[in-house]
Design a protein around this motif. Structure first.
Motif, PDB file in Angstrom:
ATOM      1  N   ARG A   1       0.833  -1.204   0.000  1.00  0.00           N
ATOM      2  CA  ARG A   1       0.000   0.000   0.000  1.00  0.00           C
ATOM      3  C   ARG A   1       0.869   1.256   0.000  1.00  0.00           C
ATOM      4  NH1 ARG A   1      -3.007  -1.387   3.771  1.00  0.00           N
ATOM      5  NH2 ARG A   1      -4.796  -2.101   2.573  1.00  0.00           N
ATOM      6  N   GLU A   2       1.947   1.224   0.767  1.00  0.00           N
ATOM      7  CA  GLU A   2       2.887   2.353   0.775  1.00  0.00           C
ATOM      8  C   GLU A   2       3.546   2.510  -0.596  1.00  0.00           C
ATOM      9  OE1 GLU A   2       5.689   1.847   3.916  1.00  0.00           O
ATOM     10  OE2 GLU A   2       4.178   1.912   5.514  1.00  0.00           O
ATOM     11  N   ALA A   3       3.860   1.388  -1.230  1.00  0.00           N
ATOM     12  CA  ALA A   3       4.450   1.436  -2.568  1.00  0.00           C
ATOM     13  C   ALA A   3       3.487   2.086  -3.562  1.00  0.00           C
ATOM     14  CB  ALA A   3       4.829   0.037  -3.030  1.00  0.00           C
ATOM     15  N   VAL A   4       2.226   1.707  -3.496  1.00  0.00           N
ATOM     16  CA  VAL A   4       1.229   2.292  -4.393  1.00  0.00           C
ATOM     17  C   VAL A   4       1.091   3.788  -4.149  1.00  0.00           C
ATOM     18  CG1 VAL A   4      -1.249   2.351  -4.919  1.00  0.00           C
ATOM     19  CG2 VAL A   4      -0.045   0.162  -4.777  1.00  0.00           C
ATOM     20  N   ASP A   5       1.124   4.203  -2.906  1.00  0.00           N
ATOM     21  CA  ASP A   5       1.062   5.633  -2.593  1.00  0.00           C
ATOM     22  C   ASP A   5       2.250   6.366  -3.210  1.00  0.00           C
ATOM     23  OD1 ASP A   5      -1.260   5.264  -1.171  1.00  0.00           O
ATOM     24  OD2 ASP A   5      -0.284   5.230   0.796  1.00  0.00           O
ATOM     25  N   SER A   6       3.442   5.765  -3.125  1.00  0.00           N
ATOM     26  CA  SER A   6       4.639   6.374  -3.699  1.00  0.00           C
ATOM     27  C   SER A   6       4.531   6.466  -5.219  1.00  0.00           C
ATOM     28  CB  SER A   6       5.883   5.568  -3.326  1.00  0.00           C
ATOM     29  OG  SER A   6       6.108   5.581  -1.932  1.00  0.00           O
ATOM     30  N   ILE A   7       4.017   5.401  -5.842  1.00  0.00           N
ATOM     31  CA  ILE A   7       3.862   5.400  -7.298  1.00  0.00           C
ATOM     32  C   ILE A   7       2.882   6.482  -7.735  1.00  0.00           C
ATOM     33  CG2 ILE A   7       3.051   4.053  -9.281  1.00  0.00           C
ATOM     34  CD1 ILE A   7       3.948   1.532  -7.637  1.00  0.00           C
ATOM     35  N   SER A   8       1.758   6.558  -7.047  1.00  0.00           N
ATOM     36  CA  SER A   8       0.749   7.560  -7.404  1.00  0.00           C
ATOM     37  C   SER A   8       1.309   8.968  -7.265  1.00  0.00           C
ATOM     38  CB  SER A   8      -0.486   7.386  -6.526  1.00  0.00           C
ATOM     39  OG  SER A   8      -1.078   6.118  -6.730  1.00  0.00           O
ATOM     40  N   HIS A   9       2.120   9.186  -6.232  1.00  0.00           N
ATOM     41  CA  HIS A   9       2.701  10.507  -5.993  1.00  0.00           C
ATOM     42  C   HIS A   9       3.783  10.837  -7.018  1.00  0.00           C
ATOM     43  CE1 HIS A   9       4.139  14.008  -3.804  1.00  0.00           C
ATOM     44  NE2 HIS A   9       5.371  13.512  -3.856  1.00  0.00           N
ATOM     45  N   GLU A  10       4.630   9.853  -7.340  1.00  0.00           N
ATOM     46  CA  GLU A  10       5.781  10.107  -8.206  1.00  0.00           C
ATOM     47  C   GLU A  10       5.453  10.012  -9.697  1.00  0.00           C
ATOM     48  OE1 GLU A  10       8.793  11.056  -7.268  1.00  0.00           O
ATOM     49  OE2 GLU A  10       8.356  10.989  -5.117  1.00  0.00           O
ATOM     50  N   LEU A  11       4.611   9.072 -10.066  1.00  0.00           N
ATOM     51  CA  LEU A  11       4.358   8.805 -11.480  1.00  0.00           C
ATOM     52  C   LEU A  11       2.931   9.085 -11.913  1.00  0.00           C
ATOM     53  CD1 LEU A  11       6.280   5.408 -11.931  1.00  0.00           C
ATOM     54  CD2 LEU A  11       7.159   7.739 -12.212  1.00  0.00           C
ATOM     55  N   GLY A  12       1.991   8.958 -10.979  1.00  0.00           N
ATOM     56  CA  GLY A  12       0.584   9.136 -11.310  1.00  0.00           C
ATOM     57  C   GLY A  12      -0.201   7.862 -11.054  1.00  0.00           C
ATOM     58  N   PRO A  13      -1.499   7.877 -11.338  1.00  0.00           N
ATOM     59  CA  PRO A  13      -2.346   6.701 -11.098  1.00  0.00           C
ATOM     60  C   PRO A  13      -1.866   5.485 -11.891  1.00  0.00           C
ATOM     61  CG  PRO A  13      -3.681   8.638 -11.587  1.00  0.00           C
ATOM     62  CD  PRO A  13      -2.268   9.008 -11.889  1.00  0.00           C
ATOM     63  N   ILE A  14      -2.006   4.319 -11.298  1.00  0.00           N
ATOM     64  CA  ILE A  14      -1.547   3.083 -11.931  1.00  0.00           C
ATOM     65  C   ILE A  14      -2.580   2.597 -12.948  1.00  0.00           C
ATOM     66  CG2 ILE A  14      -0.970   0.658 -11.507  1.00  0.00           C
ATOM     67  CD1 ILE A  14      -0.012   1.589  -8.690  1.00  0.00           C
ATOM     68  N   ASP A  15      -2.134   2.449 -14.189  1.00  0.00           N
ATOM     69  CA  ASP A  15      -3.001   1.963 -15.263  1.00  0.00           C
ATOM     70  C   ASP A  15      -2.910   0.452 -15.424  1.00  0.00           C
ATOM     71  OD1 ASP A  15      -3.879   4.628 -16.509  1.00  0.00           O
ATOM     72  OD2 ASP A  15      -1.687   4.814 -16.539  1.00  0.00           O
ATOM     73  N   LEU A  16      -1.761  -0.117 -15.040  1.00  0.00           N
ATOM     74  CA  LEU A  16      -1.516  -1.539 -15.255  1.00  0.00           C
ATOM     75  C   LEU A  16      -0.746  -2.113 -14.080  1.00  0.00           C
ATOM     76  CD1 LEU A  16      -1.228  -4.157 -17.035  1.00  0.00           C
ATOM     77  CD2 LEU A  16       0.846  -3.106 -17.984  1.00  0.00           C
ATOM     78  N   LEU A  17      -1.229  -3.225 -13.559  1.00  0.00           N
ATOM     79  CA  LEU A  17      -0.515  -3.995 -12.544  1.00  0.00           C
ATOM     80  C   LEU A  17      -0.129  -5.344 -13.146  1.00  0.00           C
ATOM     81  CD1 LEU A  17       0.407  -4.794  -9.637  1.00  0.00           C
ATOM     82  CD2 LEU A  17      -1.970  -5.548  -9.244  1.00  0.00           C
ATOM     83  N   VAL A  18       1.155  -5.706 -13.025  1.00  0.00           N
ATOM     84  CA  VAL A  18       1.622  -7.020 -13.455  1.00  0.00           C
ATOM     85  C   VAL A  18       2.247  -7.708 -12.248  1.00  0.00           C
ATOM     86  CG1 VAL A  18       2.976  -8.321 -15.138  1.00  0.00           C
ATOM     87  CG2 VAL A  18       2.154  -6.028 -15.724  1.00  0.00           C
ATOM     88  N   THR A  19       1.676  -8.839 -11.844  1.00  0.00           N
ATOM     89  CA  THR A  19       2.130  -9.519 -10.625  1.00  0.00           C
ATOM     90  C   THR A  19       3.040 -10.688 -10.988  1.00  0.00           C
ATOM     91  OG1 THR A  19       0.159 -10.951 -10.575  1.00  0.00           O
ATOM     92  CG2 THR A  19       0.034  -8.859  -9.394  1.00  0.00           C
ATOM     93  N   VAL A  20       4.341 -10.441 -10.903  1.00  0.00           N
ATOM     94  CA  VAL A  20       5.326 -11.445 -11.298  1.00  0.00           C
ATOM     95  C   VAL A  20       6.012 -12.099 -10.099  1.00  0.00           C
ATOM     96  CG1 VAL A  20       7.318 -11.888 -12.799  1.00  0.00           C
ATOM     97  CG2 VAL A  20       5.776 -10.002 -13.339  1.00  0.00           C
ATOM     98  N   ALA A  21       6.061 -11.425  -8.970  1.00  0.00           N
ATOM     99  CA  ALA A  21       6.869 -11.873  -7.829  1.00  0.00           C
ATOM    100  C   ALA A  21       6.579 -13.318  -7.451  1.00  0.00           C
ATOM    101  CB  ALA A  21       6.612 -10.961  -6.631  1.00  0.00           C
ATOM    102  N   GLY A  22       7.646 -14.090  -7.258  1.00  0.00           N
ATOM    103  CA  GLY A  22       7.484 -15.480  -6.870  1.00  0.00           C
ATOM    104  C   GLY A  22       8.826 -16.189  -6.831  1.00  0.00           C
ATOM    105  N   TYR A  23       8.782 -17.482  -6.566  1.00  0.00           N
ATOM    106  CA  TYR A  23       9.987 -18.297  -6.547  1.00  0.00           C
ATOM    107  C   TYR A  23       9.609 -19.717  -6.927  1.00  0.00           C
ATOM    108  CZ  TYR A  23       8.441 -20.237  -2.053  1.00  0.00           C
ATOM    109  OH  TYR A  23       7.725 -20.873  -1.063  1.00  0.00           O
ATOM    110  N   TYR A  24      10.635 -20.549  -7.162  1.00  0.00           N
ATOM    111  CA  TYR A  24      10.383 -21.913  -7.620  1.00  0.00           C
ATOM    112  C   TYR A  24      11.290 -22.875  -6.875  1.00  0.00           C
ATOM    113  CZ  TYR A  24      10.169 -25.986 -10.705  1.00  0.00           C
ATOM    114  OH  TYR A  24      10.001 -27.258 -11.207  1.00  0.00           O
ATOM    115  N   GLU A  25      10.749 -24.034  -6.552  1.00  0.00           N
ATOM    116  CA  GLU A  25      11.559 -25.105  -5.994  1.00  0.00           C
ATOM    117  C   GLU A  25      10.911 -26.434  -6.338  1.00  0.00           C
ATOM    118  OE1 GLU A  25      11.755 -24.708  -1.750  1.00  0.00           O
ATOM    119  OE2 GLU A  25       9.646 -25.222  -1.446  1.00  0.00           O
TER     120      GLU A  25
END
Length: 235
Positions: free
Chosen positions: A60-84
Motif C-alpha cells: 500500500r505504501e508502494a502504491v502511494d509512492s507510485i501515485s505521488h511520483e508517477l501518477g495513477p496506476i493503469d496496469l498492474l503485473v504480478t510477477v513476484a514469486g519463486y520456484y523449488e
C-alpha cells in the motif's frame, strides 16, 4: 508525456528485479510506459521500490509512492514469486504455506491495494503471472503448481467481479523459462526434456514480456483469459 503529447501510462510490476519481471519492465518502458518496479531487491525502472508482496501494508505504501511520483496506476503485473522442486511427501507445512503466501497471497495483496483507484477511475488492467504447470502439472513441484493454479482461479473470478467496472484482468502462464529461477542443473534445462517440446527450447523472458505487452496494449477483447507462451509444452 508521450510523443503525441499524451500522459504516459503507468505500470506497477512486482518481482521486477530479475527474470520475467525485469523483462516485462524493460519492454513496457521501451513502449512508452512509466514503470514502477517492486521487489525485495532494487529493480531497474523509472521508480524502484523495495517491498515484500506478502506485506500488504508495504505494498500500500508502494502504491502511494507510485501515485505521488508517477501518477495513477493503469496496469498492474504480478510477477513476484519463486520456484523449488520437492516431492509431495517432503513438502512440509511451512513450505506449502510459504509457496501459497508468496504466489497467491502476493497476487491478492497487490490487487487489493491497486484496485480501489482503478475502480474509482473506471479504468485499469491487471495481468497476473501463473505457470504452464498450473495447466499441465509437473513432477516434483505440486505446491508450486497448486499455487499457480490458484492464481488462475483468482484471476478468472476477479475478472468477472470487475469487468463491468472498467477493469480487465487476465493471466500469462509461461512454460519453462530461461531465467535464474532455473538452476544450471534443473531438469527443465536437460536436453532430453527440451527434446520433448515442439519448439525444442526454453521460453525466453522477453517472449513472456511480449505476451504481457500484447494484453496491455492490444488485447482489449481479452477478459479472464490465460495466455500460455510455453514452447508447446501444453497444446
Amino acid at each position: 508525456m508521450s510523443s503525441h503529447g499524451e500522459p504516459r501510462k503507468v505500470a506497477m510490476v512486482t518481482g521486477a528485479a530479475s527474470g520475467i519481471g525485469a523483462a516485462v519492465s524493460a519492454l513496457l518502458s521501451e513502449h512508452g510506459w512509466r514503470v514502477a518496479g517492486v521487489d525485495l531487491r532494487k529493480p531497474t525502472s523509472d521508480l524502484a521500490l523495495i517491498a515484500d508482496v506478502t506485506d500488504q501494508d508495504a505494498l500500500r505504501e508502494a502504491v502511494d509512492s507510485i501515485s505521488h511520483e508517477l501518477g495513477p496506476i493503469d496496469l498492474l503485473v504480478t510477477v513476484a514469486g519463486y520456484y523449488e522442486m520437492v516431492p509431495v511427501a517432503e513438502i512440509t507445512a511451512q513450505r506449502w504455506w510459504r509457496m501459497l503466501e508468496v504466489h497467491l497471497g502476493g497476487t491478492r495483496n497487490a490487487c487489493a491495494v491497486v484496485l480501489p483507484e482503478m475502480l474509482r477511475r473506471n479504468s485499469g488492467q491487471i495481468i497476473t503471472i501463473s505457470s504452464e504447470l498450473a495447466l499441465g502439472g509437473g513432477d516434483g513441484d505440486a505446491h508450486y503448481a497448486a499455487a499457480k493454479g490458484a492464481i488462475i482461479g483468482f484471476t478468472k473470478s476477479l475478472a468477472v467481479e470487475v469487468a463491468g467496472k472498467g477493469v480487465r484482468v487476465n493471466s500469462v502462464a509461461p512454460g519453462p523459462t530461461d531465467t535464474p529461477l532455473l538452476e544450471a542443473d534443473s531438469p527443465w534445462r536437460d536436453p532430453g526434456f527440451l527434446g520433448t517440446l515442439p519448439l525444442r527450447r526454453l521460453v525466453r523472458p522477453e517472449e513472456v514480456a511480449e505476451a504481457v505487452l500484447f494484453l496491455a496494449e492490444e488485447g482489449s477483447y481479452f477478459c479472464g483469459q490465460v495466455i500460455s507462451p510455453n514452447a508447446g509444452a501444453v497444446i
